[in-house]
Design a protein around this motif. Structure first.
Motif, PDB file in Angstrom:
ATOM      1  N   ILE A 226      33.813  34.175  45.788  1.00 28.40           N
ATOM      2  CA  ILE A 226      34.356  34.690  44.521  1.00 28.40           C
ATOM      3  C   ILE A 226      35.485  35.678  44.784  1.00 28.40           C
ATOM      4  O   ILE A 226      36.527  35.679  44.105  1.00 28.40           O
ATOM      5  CB  ILE A 226      33.228  35.327  43.691  1.00 28.40           C
ATOM      6  CG1 ILE A 226      32.302  34.233  43.144  1.00 28.40           C
ATOM      7  CG2 ILE A 226      33.794  36.180  42.552  1.00 28.40           C
ATOM      8  CD1 ILE A 226      31.005  34.749  42.565  1.00 28.40           C
ATOM      9  N   GLN A 227      35.323  36.543  45.791  1.00 29.88           N
ATOM     10  CA  GLN A 227      36.345  37.543  46.094  1.00 29.88           C
ATOM     11  C   GLN A 227      37.678  36.928  46.515  1.00 29.88           C
ATOM     12  O   GLN A 227      38.732  37.527  46.305  1.00 29.88           O
ATOM     13  CB  GLN A 227      35.852  38.483  47.193  1.00 29.88           C
ATOM     14  CG  GLN A 227      34.937  39.591  46.699  1.00 29.88           C
ATOM     15  CD  GLN A 227      34.650  40.610  47.777  1.00 29.88           C
ATOM     16  OE1 GLN A 227      34.169  40.268  48.857  1.00 29.88           O
ATOM     17  NE2 GLN A 227      34.942  41.858  47.484  1.00 29.88           N
ATOM     18  N   VAL A 228      37.623  35.736  47.103  1.00 30.57           N
ATOM     19  CA  VAL A 228      38.872  35.077  47.501  1.00 30.57           C
ATOM     20  C   VAL A 228      39.734  34.791  46.279  1.00 30.57           C
ATOM     21  O   VAL A 228      40.967  34.999  46.304  1.00 30.57           O
ATOM     22  CB  VAL A 228      38.563  33.768  48.262  1.00 30.57           C
ATOM     23  CG1 VAL A 228      39.842  32.972  48.513  1.00 30.57           C
ATOM     24  CG2 VAL A 228      37.855  34.068  49.570  1.00 30.57           C
ATOM     25  N   TRP A 229      39.109  34.357  45.207  1.00 30.23           N
ATOM     26  CA  TRP A 229      39.831  33.998  43.988  1.00 30.23           C
ATOM     27  C   TRP A 229      39.907  35.152  42.995  1.00 30.23           C
ATOM     28  O   TRP A 229      40.792  35.165  42.119  1.00 30.23           O
ATOM     29  CB  TRP A 229      39.141  32.801  43.321  1.00 30.23           C
ATOM     30  CG  TRP A 229      39.197  31.574  44.169  1.00 30.23           C
ATOM     31  CD1 TRP A 229      38.231  31.114  45.020  1.00 30.23           C
ATOM     32  CD2 TRP A 229      40.283  30.667  44.288  1.00 30.23           C
ATOM     33  NE1 TRP A 229      38.638  29.975  45.657  1.00 30.23           N
ATOM     34  CE2 TRP A 229      39.900  29.669  45.224  1.00 30.23           C
ATOM     35  CE3 TRP A 229      41.538  30.582  43.689  1.00 30.23           C
ATOM     36  CZ2 TRP A 229      40.727  28.611  45.572  1.00 30.23           C
ATOM     37  CZ3 TRP A 229      42.360  29.520  44.032  1.00 30.23           C
ATOM     38  CH2 TRP A 229      41.962  28.557  44.969  1.00 30.23           C
ATOM     39  N   HIS A 230      39.019  36.110  43.122  1.00 28.04           N
ATOM     40  CA  HIS A 230      38.986  37.263  42.208  1.00 28.04           C
ATOM     41  C   HIS A 230      38.867  38.536  43.050  1.00 28.04           C
ATOM     42  O   HIS A 230      37.763  39.103  43.177  1.00 28.04           O
ATOM     43  CB  HIS A 230      37.812  37.152  41.240  1.00 28.04           C
ATOM     44  CG  HIS A 230      37.797  35.888  40.425  1.00 28.04           C
ATOM     45  ND1 HIS A 230      38.493  35.764  39.241  1.00 28.04           N
ATOM     46  CD2 HIS A 230      37.189  34.688  40.648  1.00 28.04           C
ATOM     47  CE1 HIS A 230      38.297  34.545  38.754  1.00 28.04           C
ATOM     48  NE2 HIS A 230      37.514  33.877  39.588  1.00 28.04           N
ATOM     49  N   PRO A 231      39.959  39.005  43.627  1.00 31.95           N
ATOM     50  CA  PRO A 231      39.908  40.155  44.543  1.00 31.95           C
ATOM     51  C   PRO A 231      39.330  41.422  43.927  1.00 31.95           C
ATOM     52  O   PRO A 231      38.828  42.289  44.647  1.00 31.95           O
ATOM     53  CB  PRO A 231      41.375  40.353  44.947  1.00 31.95           C
ATOM     54  CG  PRO A 231      42.016  39.011  44.711  1.00 31.95           C
ATOM     55  CD  PRO A 231      41.317  38.441  43.526  1.00 31.95           C
ATOM     56  N   GLN A 232      39.402  41.550  42.590  1.00 32.75           N
ATOM     57  CA  GLN A 232      38.877  42.746  41.933  1.00 32.75           C
ATOM     58  C   GLN A 232      37.395  42.631  41.592  1.00 32.75           C
ATOM     59  O   GLN A 232      36.817  43.566  41.029  1.00 32.75           O
ATOM     60  CB  GLN A 232      39.668  43.028  40.653  1.00 32.75           C
ATOM     61  CG  GLN A 232      41.118  43.462  40.901  1.00 32.75           C
ATOM     62  CD  GLN A 232      41.827  43.806  39.613  1.00 32.75           C
ATOM     63  OE1 GLN A 232      41.629  43.155  38.584  1.00 32.75           O
ATOM     64  NE2 GLN A 232      42.648  44.842  39.650  1.00 32.75           N
ATOM     65  N   ALA A 233      36.779  41.513  41.932  1.00 32.30           N
ATOM     66  CA  ALA A 233      35.355  41.309  41.607  1.00 32.30           C
ATOM     67  C   ALA A 233      34.493  42.373  42.274  1.00 32.30           C
ATOM     68  O   ALA A 233      34.798  42.870  43.360  1.00 32.30           O
ATOM     69  CB  ALA A 233      34.908  39.921  42.034  1.00 32.30           C
ATOM     70  N   LYS A 234      33.380  42.701  41.611  1.00 26.82           N
ATOM     71  CA  LYS A 234      32.448  43.707  42.112  1.00 26.82           C
ATOM     72  C   LYS A 234      31.053  43.088  42.176  1.00 26.82           C
ATOM     73  O   LYS A 234      30.633  42.363  41.272  1.00 26.82           O
ATOM     74  CB  LYS A 234      32.421  44.926  41.177  1.00 26.82           C
ATOM     75  CG  LYS A 234      31.703  46.124  41.747  1.00 26.82           C
ATOM     76  CD  LYS A 234      32.526  46.809  42.827  1.00 26.82           C
ATOM     77  CE  LYS A 234      31.836  48.067  43.346  1.00 26.82           C
ATOM     78  NZ  LYS A 234      32.620  48.724  44.401  1.00 26.82           N
ATOM     79  N   MET A 235      30.332  43.390  43.266  1.00 26.74           N
ATOM     80  CA  MET A 235      28.951  42.920  43.422  1.00 26.74           C
ATOM     81  C   MET A 235      28.004  44.087  43.230  1.00 26.74           C
ATOM     82  O   MET A 235      28.117  45.118  43.909  1.00 26.74           O
ATOM     83  CB  MET A 235      28.753  42.313  44.818  1.00 26.74           C
ATOM     84  CG  MET A 235      27.357  41.734  45.045  1.00 26.74           C
ATOM     85  SD  MET A 235      27.063  40.255  44.059  1.00 26.74           S
ATOM     86  CE  MET A 235      25.336  40.505  43.569  1.00 26.74           C
ATOM     87  N   VAL A 236      27.056  43.935  42.301  1.00 24.77           N
ATOM     88  CA  VAL A 236      26.074  44.976  41.998  1.00 24.77           C
ATOM     89  C   VAL A 236      24.678  44.437  42.278  1.00 24.77           C
ATOM     90  O   VAL A 236      24.316  43.352  41.812  1.00 24.77           O
ATOM     91  CB  VAL A 236      26.184  45.440  40.529  1.00 24.77           C
ATOM     92  CG1 VAL A 236      25.094  46.459  40.202  1.00 24.77           C
ATOM     93  CG2 VAL A 236      27.563  46.027  40.253  1.00 24.77           C
ATOM     94  N   TRP A 237      23.908  45.195  43.049  1.00 27.62           N
ATOM     95  CA  TRP A 237      22.531  44.837  43.391  1.00 27.62           C
ATOM     96  C   TRP A 237      21.581  45.820  42.694  1.00 27.62           C
ATOM     97  O   TRP A 237      21.723  47.026  42.830  1.00 27.62           O
ATOM     98  CB  TRP A 237      22.306  44.932  44.893  1.00 27.62           C
ATOM     99  CG  TRP A 237      23.185  44.069  45.733  1.00 27.62           C
ATOM    100  CD1 TRP A 237      24.481  44.303  46.079  1.00 27.62           C
ATOM    101  CD2 TRP A 237      22.824  42.834  46.360  1.00 27.62           C
ATOM    102  NE1 TRP A 237      24.959  43.298  46.883  1.00 27.62           N
ATOM    103  CE2 TRP A 237      23.956  42.379  47.081  1.00 27.62           C
ATOM    104  CE3 TRP A 237      21.647  42.080  46.407  1.00 27.62           C
ATOM    105  CZ2 TRP A 237      23.949  41.199  47.816  1.00 27.62           C
ATOM    106  CZ3 TRP A 237      21.638  40.908  47.143  1.00 27.62           C
ATOM    107  CH2 TRP A 237      22.781  40.468  47.833  1.00 27.62           C
ATOM    108  N   VAL A 238      20.601  45.294  41.971  1.00 25.86           N
ATOM    109  CA  VAL A 238      19.573  46.116  41.335  1.00 25.86           C
ATOM    110  C   VAL A 238      18.219  45.723  41.912  1.00 25.86           C
ATOM    111  O   VAL A 238      17.833  44.551  41.871  1.00 25.86           O
ATOM    112  CB  VAL A 238      19.568  45.946  39.806  1.00 25.86           C
ATOM    113  CG1 VAL A 238      18.388  46.697  39.186  1.00 25.86           C
ATOM    114  CG2 VAL A 238      20.882  46.432  39.210  1.00 25.86           C
ATOM    115  N   GLY A 239      17.503  46.689  42.456  1.00 24.27           N
ATOM    116  CA  GLY A 239      16.198  46.426  43.048  1.00 24.27           C
ATOM    117  C   GLY A 239      16.084  47.087  44.404  1.00 24.27           C
ATOM    118  O   GLY A 239      17.024  47.721  44.895  1.00 24.27           O
TER     119      GLY A 239
END
Length: 376
Positions: A226-239
């Motif tokens: 996803i980051q390759v196509w959307h460099p501003q993407a953010k990954m959030v982990w809950v748990g």
């Protein structure tokens, strides 16, 4: 006519996991319908003496699951308890030593007993270096359920699987979701700002136990694509869980929110844009339902809740179990068109609106009464 039902479970609120949440909802809903519900469970800490209508018994930590315990055999204590206060039905939620002794005592005393199938412990064994135990664990689980009048499961697919393995009395009860708590209206710009989101994101979210059996490597792989196509993407982990520390080391650019509950958890769902659910070990997966109720499209394998709830390209996306390439491609496809993603978000919410807990409680009560009538 009201019923006296004894729930026997290794986990119960305030513990945070899908089984505890589900049983908490069932117990609360049955009490609201006028039934006398008692809960028998392991002590959650040394000071735990149980609440009203709760019997807290000795337990030990569950290997690989810090914070959870399994109950010890308690045949004498249960025999004494149920001779003094005989329930109309015993419902065994989990299959540990406490659950096995509960089935044995109920049968000995002639009390109708049913069970629930909530966790694929035999499949989990592979992820903790005990794959050699899987056949024995599977046989143990099936034997316990064969000793009960009915085994309640969350999906029709799981019911068919268990029936195919020779179990009789398998009944679909389903799972509900709190659509007032999990609501797209809880989307928070302030929360997204704390996550470090730039512009419109997108934000990808994982909610659940951070552990090997959840197939988290696929989340890492999908988000990297996803980051390759959307460099501003953010990954959030809950748990939280045994893999959380290493993940944080490996991905300092990801946001690790830790354990979240209630309205705080609901805001995390609603403030994301895509839910990544990679697990292949679920019997259901409550987080899929919670995400969809929050207006959050889900990419998942076609199994458990996802197989039942997601209509591909309409309210989410599914891949064939184990097909990682299709999973990653599905995630990329969902994020390719913002308007289509928004339409899927609305459709996901609409899918979940009729799936309330009141209906699930009614089905549980009906199955319980049918099991008791069959016993009579």
């Amino acid at each position: 006519m009201s019923l006296a039902i004894a729930f026997v479970t290794e986990t119960f609120p305030p513990e945070v996991n899908g089984v505890a949440m589900t049983i908490g909802r069932l117990v609360g809903g049955l009490r609201d319908r006028g039934h006398l519900i008692s809960v028998i469970r392991p002590r959650q800490d040394k000071a735990d003496n149980g609440g009203e209508h709760e019997l807290a018994l000795p337990g030990l930590p569950l290997p690989g699951y810090p914070g959870l315990r399994f109950g010890m055999p308690a045949g004498r204590r249960l025999t004494s308890q149920w001779r003094q206060n005989r329930p109309d039905l015993v419902h065994v939620v989990t299959e540990g030593p406490l659950g096995w002794s509960a089935v044995s005592v109920a049968r000995k005393l002639g009390i109708p007993v049913t069970s629930g199938f909530h966790t694929n412990f035999d499949r989990y064994s592979v992820h903790y270096g005990m794959g050699w135990m899987r056949p024995a664990l599977s046989a143990y689980l099936r034997t316990l359920h064969r000793r009960t009048l009915a085994t309640m499961v969350p999906t029709a697919a799981l019911a068919a699987e268990m029936a195919g393995e020779g179990l009789t009395g398998v009944r679909v009860v389903g799972r509900g979701v709190d659509t007032e708590l999990y609501d797209p209206a809880r989307r928070s710009a302030a929360l997204r700002q704390r996550w470090g989101v730039e512009g419109e994101g997108p934000v990808c979210l994982y909610v659940g136990r951070v552990a090997a059996e959840k197939n988290l490597a696929l989340v890492e792989k999908a988000f990297a694509a996803i980051q390759v196509w959307h460099p501003q993407a953010k990954m959030v982990w809950v748990g939280d869980g045994p893999s959380a520390r290493q993940l944080a080391v490996d991905h300092p650019d990801h946001h690790f929110a830790g354990m979240r509950t209630g309205e705080d958890l609901a805001a995390h769902y609603a403030s994301a844009d895509l839910f990544l659910f990679p697990s292949l070990t679920e019997t259901y997966g409550n987080v899929v339902a919670e995400a969809m109720a929050s207006g959050l499209p889900v990419i998942a394998y076609r199994s458990a809740a996802a197989a039942e709830l997601i209509v591909a390209e309409k309210n989410g996306m599914v891949a064939s179990p184990g097909d990682e390439r299709a999973y990653v491609d599905g995630a990329l496809w969902m994020l390719d068109d913002p308007e289509h993603l928004a339409a899927m978000a609305k459709a996901a919410r609409q899918t979940m609106l009729p799936r309330n807990w009141a209906g699930v409680v009614e089905v549980f009560e009906r199955v319980a009464r049918e099991a008791m009538a069959g016993r009579a």
